[in-house]
Structures are given as C-alpha cells and as structure tokens.
Design a protein around this motif. Structure first.
Motif, PDB file in Angstrom:
ATOM      1  N   VAL A  60       0.856  -1.186   0.000  1.00 11.47           N
ATOM      2  CA  VAL A  60       0.000   0.000   0.000  1.00 11.47           C
ATOM      3  C   VAL A  60       0.891   1.234   0.000  1.00 11.47           C
ATOM      4  N   LEU A  61       0.508   2.221  -0.804  1.00  7.36           N
ATOM      5  CA  LEU A  61       1.189   3.513  -0.886  1.00  7.36           C
ATOM      6  C   LEU A  61       0.320   4.566  -0.209  1.00  7.36           C
ATOM      7  N   PRO A  75      10.275   2.658   1.846  1.00  3.05           N
ATOM      8  CA  PRO A  75       9.624   1.625   2.663  1.00  3.05           C
ATOM      9  C   PRO A  75       9.422   2.122   4.082  1.00  3.05           C
ATOM     10  N   LYS A  76       8.202   2.007   4.566  1.00  2.00           N
ATOM     11  CA  LYS A  76       7.883   2.434   5.928  1.00  2.00           C
ATOM     12  C   LYS A  76       7.848   1.234   6.871  1.00  2.00           C
ATOM     13  N   HIS A 115       4.110  -8.298   3.255  1.00  2.00           N
ATOM     14  CA  HIS A 115       3.386  -7.056   2.957  1.00  2.00           C
ATOM     15  C   HIS A 115       4.350  -5.886   3.116  1.00  2.00           C
ATOM     16  N   VAL A 116       4.125  -4.843   2.325  1.00  2.00           N
ATOM     17  CA  VAL A 116       4.979  -3.658   2.402  1.00  2.00           C
ATOM     18  C   VAL A 116       4.116  -2.402   2.483  1.00  2.00           C
ATOM     19  N   ASP A 117       4.438  -1.541   3.457  1.00  2.00           N
ATOM     20  CA  ASP A 117       3.848  -0.204   3.527  1.00  2.00           C
ATOM     21  C   ASP A 117       4.866   0.773   2.959  1.00  2.00           C
ATOM     22  N   LEU A 118       4.446   1.582   1.989  1.00  2.00           N
ATOM     23  CA  LEU A 118       5.328   2.549   1.348  1.00  2.00           C
ATOM     24  C   LEU A 118       4.791   3.954   1.582  1.00  2.00           C
ATOM     25  N   VAL A 119       5.689   4.886   1.899  1.00  2.00           N
ATOM     26  CA  VAL A 119       5.275   6.266   2.100  1.00  2.00           C
ATOM     27  C   VAL A 119       5.769   7.098   0.917  1.00  2.00           C
ATOM     28  N   MET A 120       4.853   7.869   0.329  1.00  2.00           N
ATOM     29  CA  MET A 120       5.200   8.711  -0.811  1.00  2.00           C
ATOM     30  C   MET A 120       6.072   9.877  -0.367  1.00  2.00           C
ATOM     31  N   VAL A 162      14.544   9.276   8.976  1.00  2.00           N
ATOM     32  CA  VAL A 162      14.778   7.840   8.799  1.00  2.00           C
ATOM     33  C   VAL A 162      15.855   7.382   9.772  1.00  2.00           C
ATOM     34  N   ASP A 163      15.868   6.095  10.041  1.00  2.00           N
ATOM     35  CA  ASP A 163      16.938   5.491  10.839  1.00  2.00           C
ATOM     36  C   ASP A 163      18.052   5.050   9.912  1.00  2.00           C
ATOM     37  N   ILE A 164      19.296   5.382  10.261  1.00  2.00           N
ATOM     38  CA  ILE A 164      20.441   4.902   9.497  1.00  2.00           C
ATOM     39  C   ILE A 164      21.364   4.132  10.443  1.00  2.00           C
TER      40      ILE A 164
END
Length: 215
Positions: A31-32, A74-75, A88-93, A102-104
C-alpha cells in the motif's frame, strides 16, 4: 541513493485469502500512502521487491499500470517469521527535495586499546535528510580509544545535508574495561543469589576404608 524502478499492478482484492493468492504468484501486496492522498493498494513483483529492500531506506520509483508513478520509501516491511519472505509492504510517498526522518545504521571502524570492551549503545540513529539523499549509514572510528571513552550523537560526522533527529547527548559508543573471569563468576553468583538459586556443592570422592593389616 539511486532510484530503483519497480513495476506495480493495481490491487482490488483484499483480505487474507487475497493476500495468500498474491503470494502464491510470487508477488507482494503493498500500500502507498502519504501527502494527504488516499491509500493506493498495489501488488509488487516478489523477486524485484526482495532485491530492492535489501538496501535500507531504498528509494523506489513505483510505476503503476495506467501511467501513475510514485516516489516512495519503505515504511514497514512484514516478513514471514520462519521463512523470511516478504508478506506485505507499507510505502510512504515522498517528493524530491522533501526532508524525511529515517533510521540509518551506525558502523564501527578501527580498534580500541587492548583489554577494553566496545559497547555499541545505538545500532542506528534517527536523522533528517532529503528523501533522494539518504545516507547508507554513519561510520564511527574507535581507533585507540581507552577505558572511559564515550561517543555521543553530537560527536558523529554526518554527511552534508543530514542532521540529527535525536538528542545530541544520546550515547552511541561506550568503552569499558573487559570483565575478568573472576568478576563474571562473582556477578553470576550475585544474580543467582538474588533469584534464590542455590548451587549444588561439588561432590567429593568418598574415602575408601583402609583394610586392616593382617595379624
């Protein structure tokens, strides 16, 4: 960070049964969402998605059938706990030039002095960076550090355009003295005593009776 293009299909079926059918076809339900738009439900190719998500914070160009394109990060990635495949993948636009948090990863290089213990207190840190310029991680040198040395978030050398999104005093690396075997044994004994665990005393070999001398 280079963009990875992934061809996606629109998804109109939902629920566990539909998700299982999608996975059987070696595809991934996703889902985006973001920027106040309605969620876009899509199906991603399994192999391409797996390869793309091997890179943390992968920048994806999702090309949906019909001509829609969405730049996304990818969220949340759900994986099978046993087999490890992506469920399943959650994607943030995101938009080009947009700042995101973000975490690095934190990577250590070098060697501390002998008889020290290097404790990595934070394996990753939260930073703010442009969506199209997210660093792969941050490298921390521990070369020659002695007991008592500490590295805090404020000490990190972040790439240009990247800023901390955590407290500067956050402890990242702590150098302590190596524990001796005696200290480890004493700590274990104390912990067992607090937990009410009693150790069995080692058994000693029974003395054999001495035969009486013949008269």
């Amino acid at each position: 960070m280079a963009e990875v293009k992934i061809q996606a299909e629109s998804r109109t079926e939902f629920g566990k049964g539909a998700a299982r059918r999608i996975r059987r076809e070696n595809k991934v339900p996703a889902v985006l969402y973001g920027h106040g738009s309605d969620p876009v439900h899509i199906t991603l190719p399994g192999h391409d998605t797996m390869l793309a998500l091997k890179t943390a914070n992968a920048l994806l160009m999702i090309e949906v059938e019909g001509g829609e394109s969405h730049l996304a990060l990818p969220k949340q990635v759900q994986r099978d706990p046993i087999k490890g495949f992506i469920e399943h993948v959650d994607l943030v636009m995101v938009r080009r030039g947009e700042k995101v948090q973000v975490d690095i990863a934190v990577h250590l290089e070098g060697e501390a002095v002998s008889e020290t213990l290097v404790v990595l207190e934070a394996q990753s840190i939260l930073v703010e960076a442009e969506a199209t310029h997210i660093p792969d991680g941050v490298t921390v040198s521990i070369e020659g550090l002695d007991v008592g040395a500490q590295i805090h978030a404020s000490d990190l050398q972040l790439p240009a355009g990247t800023t901390l999104a955590i407290e500067p005093e956050t402890l990242i690396v702590n150098i302590t003295a190596q524990q001796t075997a005696e200290q480890a044994e004493a700590e274990l004994a104390d912990a067992e005593a607090e937990a009410g665990i009693e150790r069995d005393e080692p058994e000693t070999a029974a003395e054999e009776p001495v035969a009486a001398a013949a008269e």
